[in-house]
Design a protein around this motif. Sequence first.
Motif, PDB file in Angstrom:
ATOM      1  N   LEU A 160      10.061  -2.346  -2.365  1.00 55.42           N
ATOM      2  CA  LEU A 160      10.597  -1.156  -1.709  1.00 55.42           C
ATOM      3  C   LEU A 160      11.755  -1.622  -0.831  1.00 55.42           C
ATOM      4  CD1 LEU A 160       7.182   0.474  -0.711  1.00 55.42           C
ATOM      5  CD2 LEU A 160       8.603   1.014  -2.690  1.00 55.42           C
ATOM      6  N   GLY A 163      12.165  -4.855   3.023  1.00 55.91           N
ATOM      7  CA  GLY A 163      11.097  -5.842   3.116  1.00 55.91           C
ATOM      8  C   GLY A 163       9.695  -5.312   2.861  1.00 55.91           C
ATOM      9  N   TRP A 164       9.574  -4.096   2.366  1.00 47.32           N
ATOM     10  CA  TRP A 164       8.255  -3.545   2.040  1.00 47.32           C
ATOM     11  C   TRP A 164       7.992  -3.640   0.537  1.00 47.32           C
ATOM     12  CZ3 TRP A 164       4.783  -1.491   5.640  1.00 47.32           C
ATOM     13  CH2 TRP A 164       5.281  -1.382   6.946  1.00 47.32           C
ATOM     14  N   PHE A 165       6.703  -3.669   0.195  1.00 49.11           N
ATOM     15  CA  PHE A 165       6.274  -3.734  -1.204  1.00 49.11           C
ATOM     16  C   PHE A 165       5.142  -2.741  -1.417  1.00 49.11           C
ATOM     17  CE2 PHE A 165       7.705  -7.908   0.142  1.00 49.11           C
ATOM     18  CZ  PHE A 165       8.623  -8.234  -0.843  1.00 49.11           C
ATOM     19  N   GLN A 166       4.817  -2.474  -2.674  1.00 43.57           N
ATOM     20  CA  GLN A 166       3.581  -1.769  -2.976  1.00 43.57           C
ATOM     21  C   GLN A 166       3.075  -2.266  -4.322  1.00 43.57           C
ATOM     22  OE1 GLN A 166       5.615   2.292  -4.768  1.00 43.57           O
ATOM     23  NE2 GLN A 166       3.949   2.537  -3.352  1.00 43.57           N
ATOM     24  N   SER A 167       1.770  -2.100  -4.550  1.00 40.91           N
ATOM     25  CA  SER A 167       1.290  -2.433  -5.882  1.00 40.91           C
ATOM     26  C   SER A 167       0.978  -1.126  -6.604  1.00 40.91           C
ATOM     27  CB  SER A 167       0.078  -3.355  -5.831  1.00 40.91           C
ATOM     28  OG  SER A 167      -0.970  -2.727  -5.170  1.00 40.91           O
ATOM     29  N   ILE A 168       1.170  -1.152  -7.900  1.00 40.06           N
ATOM     30  CA  ILE A 168       0.977   0.043  -8.724  1.00 40.06           C
ATOM     31  C   ILE A 168       0.068  -0.323  -9.895  1.00 40.06           C
ATOM     32  CG2 ILE A 168       2.136   1.716 -10.239  1.00 40.06           C
ATOM     33  CD1 ILE A 168       4.625   1.418  -8.498  1.00 40.06           C
ATOM     34  N   ASP A 169      -0.943   0.506 -10.108  1.00 37.49           N
ATOM     35  CA  ASP A 169      -1.802   0.345 -11.280  1.00 37.49           C
ATOM     36  C   ASP A 169      -1.353   1.322 -12.345  1.00 37.49           C
ATOM     37  OD1 ASP A 169      -4.092  -1.567 -10.694  1.00 37.49           O
ATOM     38  OD2 ASP A 169      -4.066  -0.316  -8.882  1.00 37.49           O
TER      39      ASP A 169
ATOM     40  N   SER B 190      -0.178   1.979  -4.504  1.00 38.79           N
ATOM     41  CA  SER B 190      -0.937   1.656  -3.287  1.00 38.79           C
ATOM     42  C   SER B 190      -0.091   2.007  -2.071  1.00 38.79           C
ATOM     43  CB  SER B 190      -1.251   0.167  -3.254  1.00 38.79           C
ATOM     44  OG  SER B 190      -0.071  -0.555  -2.896  1.00 38.79           O
ATOM     45  N   GLU B 191      -0.699   1.875  -0.898  1.00 36.67           N
ATOM     46  CA  GLU B 191       0.054   1.979   0.344  1.00 36.67           C
ATOM     47  C   GLU B 191       1.084   0.852   0.400  1.00 36.67           C
ATOM     48  OE1 GLU B 191      -0.137   3.932   3.353  1.00 36.67           O
ATOM     49  OE2 GLU B 191      -0.999   5.288   1.842  1.00 36.67           O
ATOM     50  N   PRO B 192       2.273   1.111   0.949  1.00 41.42           N
ATOM     51  CA  PRO B 192       3.240   0.016   1.114  1.00 41.42           C
ATOM     52  C   PRO B 192       2.707  -1.063   2.054  1.00 41.42           C
ATOM     53  CG  PRO B 192       4.296   2.147   1.380  1.00 41.42           C
ATOM     54  CD  PRO B 192       2.815   2.397   1.358  1.00 41.42           C
ATOM     55  N   PHE B 193       3.112  -2.307   1.792  1.00 36.15           N
ATOM     56  CA  PHE B 193       2.692  -3.407   2.664  1.00 36.15           C
ATOM     57  C   PHE B 193       3.836  -4.378   2.866  1.00 36.15           C
ATOM     58  CE2 PHE B 193       1.690  -4.566  -1.713  1.00 36.15           C
ATOM     59  CZ  PHE B 193       2.187  -5.853  -1.819  1.00 36.15           C
TER      60      PHE B 193
END
Lengths: 256, 323
Positions: A160, A163-169, B190-193
């Motif tokens: 994102l 510096g942000w991330f997310q995981s996606i299924d 998921s929620e952002p991290f």
Amino acid sequence: MKIVVAIKQVPNRDAPVRIAAGGKWIDESDLEWAMNEPDAHALEEALQLKEQHGGEVIVVSAGPERVAATIREALAKGADRGLHIVSDDLGARDALGVARLLAAVIKPENPDLVLTGLQSEDLGLGQTGVILAELLGLPHATLILHVEKTDAGLKVKRELEEGWFQSIDMSLPALLTMQSGGNKLRYATLMGIKRAKSKEMRAVSAAELGIELAPVVTLEQISAPKKQKSTQILSGSAKEAAAALVEKLKTEARVL
Amino acid sequence: MSFFLVLEERGGHIERVSWEALAAAHRLAPAGEITAVAIGAETAALAAEAAHKPLGKVVRVEHPLLAPYTSDGFSAALYQLFQSQSPTQWVVLPHTYQVRDYAPALACRMGQVLIGDVTGIEDGPVFTRQLLQGRLSGSYRHRGNGPCFVSVQAGAFRAEALNAHANAGPAPIEIFTPALDPAQIRTRPSEPFRESAQTVDLGSAQRIVSVGRGIKAAENLPLVAALAQALGAELAASRPICDNGWLPLERQVGSSGHTVAPRLYLAVGISGAIQHLVGMKGSACIVAINKDPDAPIFEVADYGIVGDLFEVVPALTEAVKAG
């Protein structure tokens, strides 16, 4: 897992570019070419997934004859076979037109996963993968750094902003556009280069695919970018330029 | 004919880049013809915020399945909206990671192609965007009758321009409820991290020395670190340096890293691809050191030295220390 990787051949990053006569595109006569870097990361991810889970990696690329060299490079790195959509008028097509060509050859392969780079280093549209997902009817995720196979399908790590991330299924089949830097690129070995020569490479002409050239969006003209600021270039030897810069930063910009 | 501006929410508010996109939209149509779209599971506050801007009306596209964001959900909902109010002529969006994720698919569904990452709009209209990592710029036109999708680069249009409009009171707000089915949403985000605790605060640094591909190897970094130290500056980097693991991600400047605006930004061996420029072009004074006189970084630099950084940087460190 059967994985298709869509790659693009682009001008070498450091190659000097000149605007061609007519101003529609760059002069390609003396250019050096390379595999688009984000696509190289997509290929690497595919090769790693194959090493972990087995299957087949098929490389697809559209463009003129010279593109065959980039497909060969992918085969030398470990892809199993190549599909070359031979097209001399790629530049006259918009992103949808190019994606339609790719979709036409990818669909009959029925892949479990389609990977491509998030954008090209030349046009930088960043759309081909997402449009391809829409045309193939596949769920997609973009800006992916890492792919993990799960029982239900995939778990991917998406970048994102700031510096942000997310995981996606998501389930398979699916399409992912890969961000640079998530994996470390391999070099082709001598053995790999040798083996690539006997691997299957099929050429299809764009005309054969019967996809008409009807762009919705056209690139009319290219030009040198407009300068946003007038830059003072400090010349002389390194020492002279450095001294002049420090003086400017102190007395003119007042930031030191 | 309809003109839609799709707003983007972050942290409960509409992102500034959405208002920049509104400023761009004003180049294409009078403010009163523009419908702003607030999309999500709860849009009342966003719509109320938007209603005070110079635009014709606000439509709330609201559905529980629109949170969290998914490409499938947003594409389906917006497609229904645009079809319901046809003929839609314009769809303007901010060029964010989220828009890049769904807008090309949405445009494709309507037989269209997004003109993305636009930095300028001239009469015609002709849309300008960058090519070859900012080394050239391209002029694009839309053909045919279908809706024209345009996404606008952050920082290319000034949101302050909106203040010049007379305040005509709040715009009317409508609600549009799309028909969405859970089965349509094929991804589960998921929620952002964040990866790790932040140990540097580039956002508040007054001086930044930033290093790019030109440094060639991790072993050469101390050269640039010494200059940063002499200047009392924080050390930062462009994406390839952090991708290679030479500096931690928290020091990355650009669209995927930090946005900074220090008093002094000194770019060493950074060509200035757009992804980097959007993160630093608001800096008060920009200095670029690069061997390529045509590098796009010089388009935003106040001062430049064209030369070999391995000669210039040590000389500059000495000059700063001597000064």
